[in-house]
Enzyme design. Structure first.
Site, PDB file in Angstrom:
ATOM      1  N   ASP A 206       0.841  -1.190   0.000  1.00 42.36           N
ATOM      2  CA  ASP A 206       0.000   0.000   0.000  1.00 42.36           C
ATOM      3  C   ASP A 206       0.880   1.245   0.000  1.00 42.36           C
ATOM      4  O   ASP A 206       1.900   1.294   0.682  1.00 42.36           O
ATOM      5  CB  ASP A 206      -0.936  -0.004   1.220  1.00 42.36           C
ATOM      6  N   ILE A 207       0.463   2.249  -0.749  1.00 42.30           N
ATOM      7  CA  ILE A 207       1.270   3.470  -0.877  1.00 42.30           C
ATOM      8  C   ILE A 207       1.276   4.284   0.425  1.00 42.30           C
ATOM      9  O   ILE A 207       2.191   5.068   0.666  1.00 42.30           O
ATOM     10  CB  ILE A 207       0.756   4.310  -2.070  1.00 42.30           C
TER      11      ILE A 207
ATOM     12  N   ASN B 217     -12.941  -3.248   1.940  1.00 35.16           N
ATOM     13  CA  ASN B 217     -13.951  -2.203   1.984  1.00 35.16           C
ATOM     14  C   ASN B 217     -14.794  -2.281   0.714  1.00 35.16           C
ATOM     15  O   ASN B 217     -14.250  -2.305  -0.391  1.00 35.16           O
ATOM     16  CB  ASN B 217     -13.285  -0.826   2.082  1.00 35.16           C
TER      17      ASN B 217
ATOM     18  N   GLU C 125     -12.154   3.517  -1.460  1.00 30.14           N
ATOM     19  CA  GLU C 125     -11.627   4.628  -2.268  1.00 30.14           C
ATOM     20  C   GLU C 125     -11.398   4.207  -3.708  1.00 30.14           C
ATOM     21  O   GLU C 125     -11.568   5.010  -4.624  1.00 30.14           O
ATOM     22  CB  GLU C 125     -10.287   5.101  -1.684  1.00 30.14           C
ATOM     23  N   VAL C 126     -10.930   3.000  -3.895  1.00 32.11           N
ATOM     24  CA  VAL C 126     -10.577   2.546  -5.247  1.00 32.11           C
ATOM     25  C   VAL C 126     -11.600   1.498  -5.682  1.00 32.11           C
ATOM     26  O   VAL C 126     -11.743   0.451  -5.026  1.00 32.11           O
ATOM     27  CB  VAL C 126      -9.150   1.949  -5.277  1.00 32.11           C
TER      28      VAL C 126
ATOM     29  N   HIS D 131     -10.267  -5.185  -3.711  1.00 34.86           N
ATOM     30  CA  HIS D 131      -8.942  -5.436  -3.141  1.00 34.86           C
ATOM     31  C   HIS D 131      -9.098  -5.863  -1.700  1.00 34.86           C
ATOM     32  O   HIS D 131      -9.978  -5.388  -0.995  1.00 34.86           O
ATOM     33  CB  HIS D 131      -8.030  -4.201  -3.233  1.00 34.86           C
TER      34      HIS D 131
ATOM     35  N   HIS E 135      -7.092  -5.894   1.813  1.00 36.52           N
ATOM     36  CA  HIS E 135      -5.952  -5.398   2.581  1.00 36.52           C
ATOM     37  C   HIS E 135      -5.449  -6.535   3.474  1.00 36.52           C
ATOM     38  O   HIS E 135      -6.254  -7.243   4.093  1.00 36.52           O
ATOM     39  CB  HIS E 135      -6.359  -4.248   3.499  1.00 36.52           C
TER      40      HIS E 135
HETATM   41  P1  5GP Z   1      -9.837   1.387   0.126  1.00 37.76           P
HETATM   42  O1  5GP Z   1     -10.139   2.589   0.965  1.00 37.76           O
HETATM   43  O2  5GP Z   1     -10.421   1.529  -1.263  1.00 37.76           O
HETATM   44  O3  5GP Z   1     -10.191   0.094   0.786  1.00 37.76           O
HETATM   45  O4  5GP Z   1      -8.276   1.328   0.004  1.00 37.76           O
HETATM   46  C1  5GP Z   1      -7.541   1.870  -1.057  1.00 37.76           C
HETATM   47  C2  5GP Z   1      -6.085   1.764  -0.684  1.00 37.76           C
HETATM   48  O5  5GP Z   1      -5.329   1.967  -1.850  1.00 37.76           O
HETATM   49  C3  5GP Z   1      -5.635   2.805   0.345  1.00 37.76           C
HETATM   50  O6  5GP Z   1      -5.090   2.141   1.468  1.00 37.76           O
HETATM   51  C4  5GP Z   1      -4.588   3.615  -0.414  1.00 37.76           C
HETATM   52  O7  5GP Z   1      -3.502   4.009   0.394  1.00 37.76           O
HETATM   53  C5  5GP Z   1      -4.166   2.672  -1.526  1.00 37.76           C
HETATM   54  N1  5GP Z   1      -3.725   3.325  -2.752  1.00 37.76           N
HETATM   55  C6  5GP Z   1      -4.331   4.348  -3.397  1.00 37.76           C
HETATM   56  N2  5GP Z   1      -3.653   4.668  -4.513  1.00 37.76           N
HETATM   57  C7  5GP Z   1      -2.594   3.824  -4.558  1.00 37.76           C
HETATM   58  C8  5GP Z   1      -1.517   3.669  -5.496  1.00 37.76           C
HETATM   59  O8  5GP Z   1      -1.398   4.376  -6.495  1.00 37.76           O
HETATM   60  N3  5GP Z   1      -0.613   2.683  -5.228  1.00 37.76           N
HETATM   61  C9  5GP Z   1      -0.724   1.875  -4.114  1.00 37.76           C
HETATM   62  N4  5GP Z   1       0.217   0.936  -3.956  1.00 37.76           N
HETATM   63  N5  5GP Z   1      -1.725   1.997  -3.229  1.00 37.76           N
HETATM   64  C10 5GP Z   1      -2.644   2.970  -3.447  1.00 37.76           C
END
Ligand code: 5GP
Length: 119
Positions: free
Chosen positions: A33-34, A91, A99-100, A104, A106
């Site tokens: 994760d970034i 999520n 967010e994405v 995915h 985690h």
């Molecule tokens: P969500 O909130 O959708 O469950 O988690 C999205 C995750 O993707 C977040 O933890 C965020 O830090 C990670 N993320 C967002 N953009 C990028 C990216 O460009 N590269 C990587 N490796 N992780 C990302």
């Protein structure tokens, strides 16, 4: 919900954006994760156009469903998270703060992770 092929994980899967790869097979890609929220914070994403677990469970071929979840376990093992343990989290949708819009999972680990949910 229609899948957005321009989401960040779709671009990573296509190799258009770099990532710190942890693992890859025919079914899944795992990457750091970034913005890590634990000493170990890895994302595992399936290779296919699925926005959330709901879409994935409804539409993905059985081989991909099995391969994806097998990859999650394989990655957790390779990260050395046993026997201390780890947490997986997916999520799905706005109430969960997704967010994405590409499914995915985690994987968190490397320290005691506290309560399951913030209150
Ligand atoms: P969500 O909130 O959708 O469950 O988690 C999205 C995750 O993707 C977040 O933890 C965020 O830090 C990670 N993320 C967002 N953009 C990028 C990216 O460009 N590269 C990587 N490796 N992780 C990302």
């Amino acid at each position: 919900m229609a899948y957005d092929p321009n989401n960040i994980f779709a671009k990573i899967l296509r190799g258009e954006i770099p990532c710190k790869k942890v693992y890859e097979d025919d079914f899944a890609l795992a990457l750091h994760d970034i913005q890590p929220r634990a000493p170990v914070h890895v994302l595992v994403i399936p290779k296919g156009p699925y926005g959330s677990l709901t879409d994935f469970a409804a539409a993905a071929p059985a081989e991909l469903v099995a391969g994806f979840f097998r990859a999650v376990g394989t990655v957790a093992g390779q990260l050395g998270l046993e026997p201390q343990g780890y947490r997986i989290l997916a999520n799905c949708g706005s109430d969960a703060g997704q967010e994405v819009p590409h499914l995915h999972v985690h994987i968190f680990g490397g320290r005691p992770l506290g309560p399951m949910l913030a209150r």
